[in-house]
Design a protein around this motif. Sequence first.
Motif, mmCIF file in Angstrom:
data_model
loop_
_atom_site.group_PDB
_atom_site.id
_atom_site.type_symbol
_atom_site.label_atom_id
_atom_site.label_comp_id
_atom_site.label_asym_id
_atom_site.label_seq_id
_atom_site.Cartn_x
_atom_site.Cartn_y
_atom_site.Cartn_z
ATOM 1 N N ARG A 1 26.049 26.658 35.776
ATOM 2 C CA ARG A 1 25.843 27.257 37.096
ATOM 3 C C ARG A 1 26.144 28.753 37.068
ATOM 4 N NH1 ARG A 1 29.381 24.405 40.193
ATOM 5 N NH2 ARG A 1 27.835 22.787 40.544
ATOM 6 N N PHE A 2 27.241 29.114 36.404
ATOM 7 C CA PHE A 2 27.634 30.523 36.357
ATOM 8 C C PHE A 2 26.565 31.378 35.689
ATOM 9 C CE2 PHE A 2 29.432 34.034 33.862
ATOM 10 C CZ PHE A 2 29.951 34.819 34.879
ATOM 11 N N ILE A 3 26.112 30.967 34.502
ATOM 12 C CA ILE A 3 25.158 31.819 33.795
ATOM 13 C C ILE A 3 23.808 31.828 34.497
ATOM 14 C CG2 ILE A 3 24.373 30.043 32.181
ATOM 15 C CD1 ILE A 3 24.836 33.850 31.578
ATOM 16 N N SER A 4 23.444 30.716 35.146
ATOM 17 C CA SER A 4 22.191 30.677 35.895
ATOM 18 C C SER A 4 22.212 31.690 37.044
ATOM 19 C CB SER A 4 21.945 29.266 36.433
ATOM 20 O OG SER A 4 20.780 29.217 37.223
ATOM 21 N N GLU A 5 23.359 31.775 37.735
ATOM 22 C CA GLU A 5 23.485 32.683 38.876
ATOM 23 C C GLU A 5 23.750 34.124 38.462
ATOM 24 O OE1 GLU A 5 26.618 30.916 41.100
ATOM 25 O OE2 GLU A 5 25.371 29.276 41.900
ATOM 26 N N ALA A 6 24.412 34.310 37.326
ATOM 27 C CA ALA A 6 24.877 35.652 36.944
ATOM 28 C C ALA A 6 23.997 36.347 35.919
ATOM 29 C CB ALA A 6 26.304 35.562 36.409
ATOM 30 N N LYS A 7 23.067 35.633 35.319
ATOM 31 C CA LYS A 7 22.292 36.187 34.199
ATOM 32 C C LYS A 7 21.678 37.547 34.504
ATOM 33 C CE LYS A 7 18.514 35.154 30.998
ATOM 34 N NZ LYS A 7 17.543 34.135 30.514
ATOM 35 N N ALA A 8 21.051 37.662 35.659
ATOM 36 C CA ALA A 8 20.367 38.921 35.999
ATOM 37 C C ALA A 8 21.329 40.063 36.269
ATOM 38 C CB ALA A 8 19.474 38.702 37.220
ATOM 39 N N LEU A 9 22.618 39.746 36.438
ATOM 40 C CA LEU A 9 23.606 40.774 36.802
ATOM 41 C C LEU A 9 24.442 41.241 35.619
ATOM 42 C CD1 LEU A 9 24.954 39.041 40.044
ATOM 43 C CD2 LEU A 9 23.174 40.802 39.896
ATOM 44 N N LEU A 10 24.393 40.530 34.504
ATOM 45 C CA LEU A 10 25.293 40.808 33.392
ATOM 46 C C LEU A 10 24.770 41.907 32.478
ATOM 47 C CD1 LEU A 10 26.320 37.174 32.401
ATOM 48 C CD2 LEU A 10 27.747 38.883 33.543
ATOM 49 N N ASN A 11 25.662 42.813 32.125
ATOM 50 C CA ASN A 11 25.343 43.892 31.189
ATOM 51 C C ASN A 11 25.913 43.505 29.824
ATOM 52 O OD1 ASN A 11 24.675 46.221 29.908
ATOM 53 N ND2 ASN A 11 25.930 47.577 31.161
ATOM 54 N N ALA A 12 25.171 42.641 29.116
ATOM 55 C CA ALA A 12 25.570 42.161 27.798
ATOM 56 C C ALA A 12 24.290 41.824 27.040
ATOM 57 C CB ALA A 12 26.467 40.931 27.924
ATOM 58 N N ARG A 13 24.428 41.537 25.758
ATOM 59 C CA ARG A 13 23.241 41.228 24.960
ATOM 60 C C ARG A 13 23.035 39.722 24.820
ATOM 61 N NH1 ARG A 13 23.264 45.649 26.037
ATOM 62 N NH2 ARG A 13 21.899 44.608 27.515
ATOM 63 N N VAL A 14 24.117 38.997 24.516
ATOM 64 C CA VAL A 14 24.011 37.548 24.287
ATOM 65 C C VAL A 14 25.160 36.836 24.982
ATOM 66 C CG1 VAL A 14 24.123 35.697 22.563
ATOM 67 C CG2 VAL A 14 22.790 37.749 22.084
ATOM 68 N N TRP A 15 24.844 35.763 25.691
ATOM 69 C CA TRP A 15 25.838 34.849 26.251
ATOM 70 C C TRP A 15 25.690 33.536 25.516
ATOM 71 C CZ3 TRP A 15 25.380 30.009 28.338
ATOM 72 C CH2 TRP A 15 26.463 29.511 29.072
ATOM 73 N N ILE A 16 26.780 33.037 24.946
ATOM 74 C CA ILE A 16 26.717 31.759 24.252
ATOM 75 C C ILE A 16 27.737 30.811 24.859
ATOM 76 C CG2 ILE A 16 28.246 32.579 22.391
ATOM 77 C CD1 ILE A 16 26.510 30.666 20.547
ATOM 78 N N GLY A 17 27.258 29.685 25.343
ATOM 79 C CA GLY A 17 28.123 28.695 25.960
ATOM 80 C C GLY A 17 28.314 27.510 25.041
ATOM 81 N N CYS A 18 29.538 27.053 24.920
ATOM 82 C CA CYS A 18 29.812 25.883 24.092
ATOM 83 C C CYS A 18 31.043 25.164 24.617
ATOM 84 C CB CYS A 18 30.001 26.256 22.621
ATOM 85 S SG CYS A 18 31.424 27.301 22.283
ATOM 86 N N SER A 19 31.292 24.010 24.085
ATOM 87 C CA SER A 19 32.484 23.254 24.443
ATOM 88 C C SER A 19 33.570 23.524 23.418
ATOM 89 C CB SER A 19 32.151 21.761 24.476
ATOM 90 O OG SER A 19 33.321 20.991 24.544
ATOM 91 N N LEU A 20 34.807 23.588 23.879
ATOM 92 C CA LEU A 20 35.910 23.760 22.942
ATOM 93 C C LEU A 20 35.964 22.622 21.930
ATOM 94 C CD1 LEU A 20 38.963 25.129 24.965
ATOM 95 C CD2 LEU A 20 37.942 26.132 22.916
ATOM 96 N N SER A 21 35.424 21.461 22.296
ATOM 97 C CA SER A 21 35.454 20.319 21.383
ATOM 98 C C SER A 21 34.716 20.609 20.086
ATOM 99 C CB SER A 21 34.850 19.081 22.052
ATOM 100 O OG SER A 21 33.465 19.261 22.310
#
Length: 236
Positions: A180-200
């Motif tokens: 949900r966060f990256i879907s809503e924030a993607k257009a606002l973020l000043n970064a090159r790559v966002w990588i989401g994963c589980s700590l597991s």
Amino acid sequence: MENKIDIFDIEIDTLTAKDTLKKIVQFMESETVSTVELVTLELLVQGQDNPEWKEAMRGMDLVLPGERDILEPSKRPSGVTGDRSAVSGHLMRELERKVFLRMFLKYLQRSRKKVFLLAGEEEELLLLQEKLRPYANGILPAGQAILPEDGGRKDSVINEINGVEPDCIISVLSYPEQERFISEAKALLNARVWIGCSLSLLQEEEKKRPSGKLRRFFLKRTFIHLVDQQKSRPAE
């Protein structure tokens, strides 16, 4: 669907670690943030009936299998849909050894990329820092933040990220807040790559404990049952 399989109506990219890293390097050269998610069995089981989560996943630039067990049903007649040739023994072995994660972290280290860490709780943030410690000599810490499940700090976190302009955001938020966060924030973020994963995915020792093995056994059975259910449904 070349190099993709479909699980619960989510297209998962079945690329080798080397080919995946090539795409990450290309993403780093873009002016907009590219999104990558490593999915687990648990995440797929949790989200298989969640339309909002599925929509967020479809917006990712890359959706990668984080565990070999995700690809096991594709070897069976009643398995997931897609090109079975995309699921090679080589890829299965890479997933078993977490080759992409290691290559990716070494790339960040070697290239001296600025990295921002994002977690939902202090304990999770500390665990993530611990797992990244072997690569600390090279990775440049750009910042870190905790985003509670209620999302109350979302605007503040976005401002923190944009203030340091990281090359990469590594997120270990829980389901479904992460997507949900990256879907809503993607257009606002000043970064090159966002990588989401589980700590597991970074905690192999947990799976070796008796309780972890038992939980894994039932999770895998549930996953295979749900996949077979989906396969047996008539096409709409």
